[in-house]
Design a protein around this motif. Structure first.
Motif, PDB file in Angstrom:
ATOM      1  N   SER A 282       0.821  -1.200   0.000  1.00  0.00           N
ATOM      2  CA  SER A 282       0.000   0.000   0.000  1.00  0.00           C
ATOM      3  C   SER A 282       0.865   1.263   0.000  1.00  0.00           C
ATOM      4  O   SER A 282       0.646   2.190   0.769  1.00  0.00           O
ATOM      5  N   MET A 290      -7.206   5.467   0.380  1.00  0.00           N
ATOM      6  CA  MET A 290      -7.097   5.282   1.831  1.00  0.00           C
ATOM      7  C   MET A 290      -8.468   5.371   2.491  1.00  0.00           C
ATOM      8  O   MET A 290      -8.774   4.620   3.416  1.00  0.00           O
ATOM      9  N   VAL A 300      -3.308  -3.259   6.488  1.00  0.00           N
ATOM     10  CA  VAL A 300      -2.091  -3.144   5.676  1.00  0.00           C
ATOM     11  C   VAL A 300      -0.925  -3.771   6.435  1.00  0.00           C
ATOM     12  O   VAL A 300      -0.760  -3.536   7.639  1.00  0.00           O
ATOM     13  N   HIS A 302       2.826  -3.324   6.610  1.00  0.00           N
ATOM     14  CA  HIS A 302       3.802  -2.301   6.226  1.00  0.00           C
ATOM     15  C   HIS A 302       5.204  -2.922   6.242  1.00  0.00           C
ATOM     16  O   HIS A 302       5.685  -3.340   7.296  1.00  0.00           O
ATOM     17  N   LEU A 320      -2.822   6.475   6.531  1.00  0.00           N
ATOM     18  CA  LEU A 320      -3.590   5.227   6.584  1.00  0.00           C
ATOM     19  C   LEU A 320      -4.204   5.049   7.974  1.00  0.00           C
ATOM     20  O   LEU A 320      -5.372   4.672   8.111  1.00  0.00           O
ATOM     21  N   VAL A 325      -7.301   2.561   8.899  1.00  0.00           N
ATOM     22  CA  VAL A 325      -6.760   1.279   8.425  1.00  0.00           C
ATOM     23  C   VAL A 325      -5.916   0.659   9.543  1.00  0.00           C
ATOM     24  O   VAL A 325      -5.139   1.354  10.204  1.00  0.00           O
ATOM     25  N   ILE A 327      -2.804  -1.380  10.896  1.00  0.00           N
ATOM     26  CA  ILE A 327      -1.452  -1.570  10.353  1.00  0.00           C
ATOM     27  C   ILE A 327      -0.704  -2.631  11.155  1.00  0.00           C
ATOM     28  O   ILE A 327      -0.645  -2.570  12.391  1.00  0.00           O
TER      29      ILE A 327
END
Ligand SMILES: [Zn+2]
Length: 508
Positions: A282, A290, A300, A302, A320, A325, A327
């Motif tokens: 992403s 987003m 996501v 990362h 994000l 979102v 993470i």
């Protein structure tokens, strides 16, 4: 039932009430489970006592995205963007799949290194072309079972021709090279789903720690009907739909050229952004992307180190998070990172986002990064009920670190030490589901020296074959380099090579 009592430790629980704030106390573990957390807890006469004074107890780390298929290719490549590196790490022209014993050792080595460096759960997006073979998948599960790690394991799938998943490829690639890439009919949705169903019935839930997850490789590499069937099954089985989206500029250009929109908008329009959707990378996402991801409750992984190694850019993690979102942190495979240490990813994530812009109040904080490496990662794996924090009722997946060691000397702020100073060298004990898998500097589940000996004996011949394969695939390098160059020149209104800071600053 067997008991372990950790007494008088400094505890970083990462639960919703304490977060990363440390407190002193005891942890009582019964069987696989955390039974109690508190002061002066008592245990049965046969309980094993671990003296926690001067020690830190914290949740085991979660590696939200890796590929065991790369484990023998560490330290082999540099100065290559994804599209070039893929040619060598995942060659278009293939040999026979790696042999069974090496497949076992390759998986085992990743689990061993992960456990030793504090990763108690990983999500292995296992890629084993050209087939999906249940016996081979079972070999990977057996390695993780033997090592004692918790894992989500996929059998990554793609069914779109390589040239149709890349922009400019048909224009750029000479016909005689294109002809080399005719590998017959692609995987159908129903064949892949049948395979996944047999993996669910034979392997999913093995030892209580090992799960199968669904992993369509990427939206440009899979047909819409395949992805829809994958999502239906992921929702039915409550496992991640684990995929790669917008890792590189080339992929960002791909969405616009193929569908006239970003690959995230494409996924959204197909109904494929959901709570189950876990997106590796992403990096090249827009504000609208987003927003869609956050609304859907998507996650996501990362991969801060891998994204730097392959020159992919810097994912806009602050934005994000702001969009809602979830993470987690991933190493990605050991070839695009060169280690499976989440501690390294934590440190790089702690550093790189401050290069993204001058708006220093939006830089990531150590507490947030620690959350991504633990409970956030567990959420991306749909395992937040099981692991990712030290809480009563959860599985005892935890680490004990020695605070009388250089990374903590002298002690200021535990979370900041963990993100910026620690690299795993202070880990004394690693526990997965109440079982001590590493102690006094050694794994208890595997004879590490015997594994190293066998790898030293068997792997050189494999790598010699791989070198020959690299030579054959190098004929495609000029084409991939040209695709990379062309994509770099196209303006899509984003510059993720420098992260999100500049854009954010201008808006505020
Ligand atoms: Zn990946």
């Amino acid at each position: 039932m067997s008991q372990i009592l950790i007494r008088n430790a400094t505890i970083v629980a990462m639960d919703s009430s304490h977060g990363a704030a440390p407190f002193a106390g005891d942890i009582l573990i019964e069987g696989e489970t955390i039974k109690a957390i508190g002061e002066a807890l008592s245990a049965g006469p046969d309980a094993r006592i671990i003296e926690g004074r001067g020690k830190l107890a914290m949740p085991g780390l979660v590696n939200a995205h890796t590929h065991s298929s790369e484990t023998f290719l560490r330290g082999r490549y540099e100065r290559m963007p994804l599209e070039i590196w893929l040619l060598y790490a995942y060659p278009l022209l293939m040999n026979d799949p790696i042999g069974e014993r090496l497949l076992y050792l390759r998986s085992l080595l990743l689990a061993m290194e992960s456990l030793r460096t504090g990763v108690t759960t990983f999500c292995d997006d296992f890629f084993d072309p050209p087939r999906h073979d249940l016996d081979r998948l079972a070999t990977v599960f057996r390695a993780y079972d033997d090592a004692g790690i918790r894992a989500n394991v996929s059998s990554a799938v793609m069914n779109v021709h390589t040239l149709d998943a890349l922009p400019f490829s048909r224009e750029v690639m000479p016909a005689e090279l294109q002809a080399l890439l005719d590998f017959g009919p692609p995987m159908t949705a129903s064949a892949y789903i049948d395979y996944c169903r047999s993996a669910f019935s034979s392997l999913h839930g093995k030892s209580g720690r090992l799960h199968f997850m669904i992993a369509p490789s990427a939206p440009q590499r899979c047909s819409p009907d395949l992805m829809a069937a994958c999502m239906d099954l992921a929702v039915e089985k409550h496992v991640p739909f684990h995929t790669h989206i917008l890792e590189t500029k080339t992929q960002a250009v791909t969405g616009h050229r193929l569908h006239g929109k970003s690959l995230i908008a494409y996924m959204h329009d197909l109904g494929l952004l959901k709570r189950n959707t876990t997106i590796a990378h992403s990096v090249w996402v827009s504000d609208e992307d987003m927003r869609l991801m956050g609304e859907a409750g998507a996650s996501v992984a990362h991969n801060a180190v891998s994204n730097l190694k392959l020159g992919a850019g810097i994912a806009p993690i602050r934005r994000l998070l702001d969009a809602g979102v979830t993470i987690g942190l991933g190493t990605d495979g050991v070839s695009s990172n060169d280690t499976s240490r989440i501690f390294d990813v934590m440190r790089v994530a702690g550093l790189v986002h401050s290069a993204a812009g001058p708006d220093y109040e939006s830089w990531l904080a150590a507490d947030e990064i620690l959350a991504m490496a633990t409970i956030g990662g567990a959420k991306t794996a749909l395992l937040e009920q099981v692991t990712g924090s030290i809480e009563v009722g959860k599985s005892a997946d935890l680490l004990i670190l020695d605070l009388r060691n250089y990374p903590f000397m002298p002690l200021n702020n535990v979370a900041k030490h963990l993100v910026y100073s620690e690299n795993g060298s202070s880990i004394e004990t690693v526990m997965v589901a109440g079982r001590i898998v590493m102690e006094n500097g050694y794994l208890t589940t595997v004879d590490e020296q015997a594994v190293f000996d066998e790898i030293a004996e068997l792997v050189p011949a494999y790598l010699a074959e791989h070198a020959e394969l690299e030579r054959r695939n190098s004929t495609f390098e000029p084409v991939m380099a040209e695709i990379h160059r062309r994509a770099t020149r196209i303006d899509i209104g984003l510059n993720r090579y420098q992260g999100d800071g500049a854009g954010r600053h201008l808006q505020s």
